[in-house]
Design an enzyme around this catalytic site. Structure first.
Site, PDB file in Angstrom:
ATOM      1  N   THR A 176       0.824  -1.215   0.000  1.00 44.04           N
ATOM      2  CA  THR A 176       0.000   0.000   0.000  1.00 44.04           C
ATOM      3  C   THR A 176       0.860   1.268   0.000  1.00 44.04           C
ATOM      4  OG1 THR A 176      -1.370  -1.275   1.531  1.00 44.04           O
ATOM      5  CG2 THR A 176      -1.980   1.034   1.185  1.00 44.04           C
ATOM      6  N   THR A 177       1.860   1.284   0.878  1.00 38.47           N
ATOM      7  CA  THR A 177       2.699   2.468   1.037  1.00 38.47           C
ATOM      8  C   THR A 177       3.381   2.811  -0.288  1.00 38.47           C
ATOM      9  OG1 THR A 177       3.152   1.564   3.238  1.00 38.47           O
ATOM     10  CG2 THR A 177       4.476   3.456   2.544  1.00 38.47           C
ATOM     11  N   TRP A 178       3.854   1.806  -0.951  1.00 41.73           N
ATOM     12  CA  TRP A 178       4.545   1.983  -2.239  1.00 41.73           C
ATOM     13  C   TRP A 178       3.566   2.498  -3.297  1.00 41.73           C
ATOM     14  CZ3 TRP A 178       6.760  -2.653  -5.533  1.00 41.73           C
ATOM     15  CH2 TRP A 178       7.632  -2.148  -6.493  1.00 41.73           C
ATOM     16  N   HIS A 229      -8.727  -0.054   2.637  1.00 42.99           N
ATOM     17  CA  HIS A 229      -8.392  -1.480   2.761  1.00 42.99           C
ATOM     18  C   HIS A 229      -9.676  -2.307   2.706  1.00 42.99           C
ATOM     19  CE1 HIS A 229      -4.213  -0.892   3.632  1.00 42.99           C
ATOM     20  NE2 HIS A 229      -4.382  -0.367   4.816  1.00 42.99           N
ATOM     21  N   ARG A 272      -0.186  -9.300  -3.229  1.00 43.78           N
ATOM     22  CA  ARG A 272       1.192  -9.758  -3.051  1.00 43.78           C
ATOM     23  C   ARG A 272       1.220 -11.224  -2.628  1.00 43.78           C
ATOM     24  NH1 ARG A 272       5.218  -7.278   1.701  1.00 43.78           N
ATOM     25  NH2 ARG A 272       7.133  -8.165   0.841  1.00 43.78           N
ATOM     26  N   ARG A 290      10.029  -2.185   6.124  1.00 45.68           N
ATOM     27  CA  ARG A 290      10.771  -3.220   6.841  1.00 45.68           C
ATOM     28  C   ARG A 290      11.911  -3.718   5.963  1.00 45.68           C
ATOM     29  NH1 ARG A 290      10.559  -8.852   7.993  1.00 45.68           N
ATOM     30  NH2 ARG A 290       9.245  -9.064   6.152  1.00 45.68           N
ATOM     31  N   LYS A 291      11.612  -4.647   5.035  1.00 43.91           N
ATOM     32  CA  LYS A 291      12.678  -5.209   4.189  1.00 43.91           C
ATOM     33  C   LYS A 291      12.350  -5.109   2.706  1.00 43.91           C
ATOM     34  CE  LYS A 291      14.785  -8.795   7.011  1.00 43.91           C
ATOM     35  NZ  LYS A 291      14.987 -10.256   7.062  1.00 43.91           N
TER      36      LYS A 291
HETATM   37  P1  A3P Z   1       7.917  -6.187   4.307  1.00 44.51           P
HETATM   38  O1  A3P Z   1       7.289  -6.244   5.657  1.00 44.51           O
HETATM   39  O2  A3P Z   1       7.946  -7.521   3.623  1.00 44.51           O
HETATM   40  O3  A3P Z   1       9.235  -5.533   4.289  1.00 44.51           O
HETATM   41  P2  A3P Z   1       1.897  -1.955   3.289  1.00 44.51           P
HETATM   42  O4  A3P Z   1       2.429  -0.702   2.734  1.00 44.51           O
HETATM   43  O5  A3P Z   1       0.700  -2.479   2.537  1.00 44.51           O
HETATM   44  O6  A3P Z   1       1.683  -1.898   4.746  1.00 44.51           O
HETATM   45  O7  A3P Z   1       3.000  -3.069   3.014  1.00 44.51           O
HETATM   46  C1  A3P Z   1       4.191  -3.034   3.714  1.00 44.51           C
HETATM   47  C2  A3P Z   1       5.225  -3.808   2.945  1.00 44.51           C
HETATM   48  O8  A3P Z   1       5.643  -3.048   1.801  1.00 44.51           O
HETATM   49  C3  A3P Z   1       6.468  -4.024   3.784  1.00 44.51           C
HETATM   50  O9  A3P Z   1       6.993  -5.288   3.378  1.00 44.51           O
HETATM   51  C4  A3P Z   1       7.341  -2.863   3.361  1.00 44.51           C
HETATM   52  O10 A3P Z   1       8.705  -3.054   3.626  1.00 44.51           O
HETATM   53  C5  A3P Z   1       7.045  -2.820   1.870  1.00 44.51           C
HETATM   54  N1  A3P Z   1       7.342  -1.509   1.272  1.00 44.51           N
HETATM   55  C6  A3P Z   1       7.207  -0.291   1.840  1.00 44.51           C
HETATM   56  N2  A3P Z   1       7.607   0.669   1.001  1.00 44.51           N
HETATM   57  C7  A3P Z   1       7.995   0.049  -0.143  1.00 44.51           C
HETATM   58  C8  A3P Z   1       8.537   0.528  -1.379  1.00 44.51           C
HETATM   59  N3  A3P Z   1       8.745   1.815  -1.590  1.00 44.51           N
HETATM   60  N4  A3P Z   1       8.824  -0.379  -2.325  1.00 44.51           N
HETATM   61  C9  A3P Z   1       8.618  -1.703  -2.120  1.00 44.51           C
HETATM   62  N5  A3P Z   1       8.123  -2.206  -0.960  1.00 44.51           N
HETATM   63  C10 A3P Z   1       7.821  -1.344   0.023  1.00 44.51           C
END
Ligand code: A3P
Length: 313
Positions: free
Chosen positions: A61-63, A121, A143, A279-280
């Site tokens: 979502t953040t991406w 969501h 995902r 996170r990762k």
């Molecule tokens: P991980 O926990 O596997 O690292 P959401 O935004 O829906 O909450 O999802 C969070 C997941 O997206 C996390 O995965 C986070 O690290 C990853 N994420 C956040 N920013 C991102 C970006 N710019 N590009 C790719 N993945 C990203």
């Protein structure tokens, strides 16, 4: 209002009972989020030109928010003034069910900074009827299930301040497989939007996190076209797509001060540290957590749930 006493409820043992989910209208959520969604559901009236950014939590979502914001505002900000450098992407695109009042306030007051992009969501079948009937465009990200499960585990464990040694991953796994997760069951969330994308391909676009990672450029282009902000040939030649991909990359966003130490505190929330959203971002991180048995169980479950869809999770 909703009578929570009559609903199925579940307190996660791996979160030491610090988080309780209720099943209402077919999906699990906390009391607060169900209540907020209830209000938004009854009152939200989108404009047909609004674009809804939708996802199950922890799917990227953040991406997707960052990319959408960067695409839409690309002519408004330069490299140093872009709000993504100083603001967590969640503040650039608000969440319908939590920030409904703020969205309405901005609309009524014709706030010139308010973009017609709203995140949610909510499962497709729980979207406000007005979103579907107004033919708003919807972009949905999904995902790999196993990575979502681990991401979900780590996010809630940290948000609820439970040490990793004390948060039993097996319990989190069993819960997820029973369909009990934030806005879950995860498979129903995906299936709802998948069906909608077949029935209304002009309005509903599905994007897969792993595809975006593999080929960010084409997917950003596809996203821009779908939301009505296509790149011109000149922009493509000037490398605007590459610039947006880099700006919104995990490496860039996660290294920014705001995302390392800031806190996202929408009204009614105790605040979430921005670093929890980054996170990762690794495909296949699940391998460090799953036993062979767990892998087999969830693959079988997802194969069964996704049968006939062609979706690989
Ligand atoms: P991980 O926990 O596997 O690292 P959401 O935004 O829906 O909450 O999802 C969070 C997941 O997206 C996390 O995965 C986070 O690290 C990853 N994420 C956040 N920013 C991102 C970006 N710019 N590009 C790719 N993945 C990203």
């Amino acid at each position: 209002m909703i009578n929570f006493k009559t609903l199925p409820q579940h307190s996660s043992s791996w979160l030491k009972g610090r988080y309780t989910l209720y099943k209402y209208k077919g999906f699990w959520n906390s009391q607060k989020f169900h209540e907020w969604a209830f209000v938004a559901h009854k009152t939200f009236k989108p404009n047909p030109s609004d674009v809804i950014i939708s996802s199950c939590p922890k799917t990227g979502t953040t991406w997707l928010k960052a990319l959408t914001f960067a695409i839409v505002t690309r002519n408004k900000f330069d490299e140093s003034s872009n709000p993504l450098l100083t603001t967590v992407p969640h503040e650039c695109i608000p969440l319908l069910e939590r920030e409904f009042e703020q969205i309405e306030y901005n609309r009524i007051n014709n706030n010139p900074d308010f973009l017609p992009f709203i995140a949610t969501h909510l499962p497709y079948n729980s979207l406000p009827e007005s979103v579907v009937s107004s033919n708003c465009k919807i972009v949905y990200i999904y995902r790999n299930t196993k990575d979502v499960l681990v991401s979900n585990y780590q996010f809630f464990r940290k948000a609820c301040k439970v040490a990793e040694e004390e948060a039993c991953f097996e319990d989190a796994f069993d819960e997820f497989c029973q369909g009990i997760s934030w806005y879950g069951p995860y498979w129903d969330h995906i299936l709802g939007y998948w069906k909608a994308s077949l029935e209304r391909p002009q309005e509903v676009l599905l994007m897969k996190y792993e595809d975006m990672k593999r080929d960010a450029r084409s997917n950003v282009k596809r996203l821009a076209e779908f939301i009505g902000h296509p790149f011109t040939i000149e922009e493509e030649k000037e490398g605007v797509i590459e610039y947006i991909v880099k700006l919104c990359s995990f490496e860039n966003l996660s290294s920014l001060r705001v995302n390392k130490s800031g806190v996202h505190s929408p009204v009614g929330s105790n605040g979430v540290e921005n670093q929890l959203y980054f996170r990762k971002a690794e495909d296949g991180d699940w391998e460090k957590y799953f036993t062979d048995e767990m892998k087999e169980k969830i693959d079988e479950l997802m194969d069964q749930k996704m049968e006939g869809t062609g979706l690989v999770l």
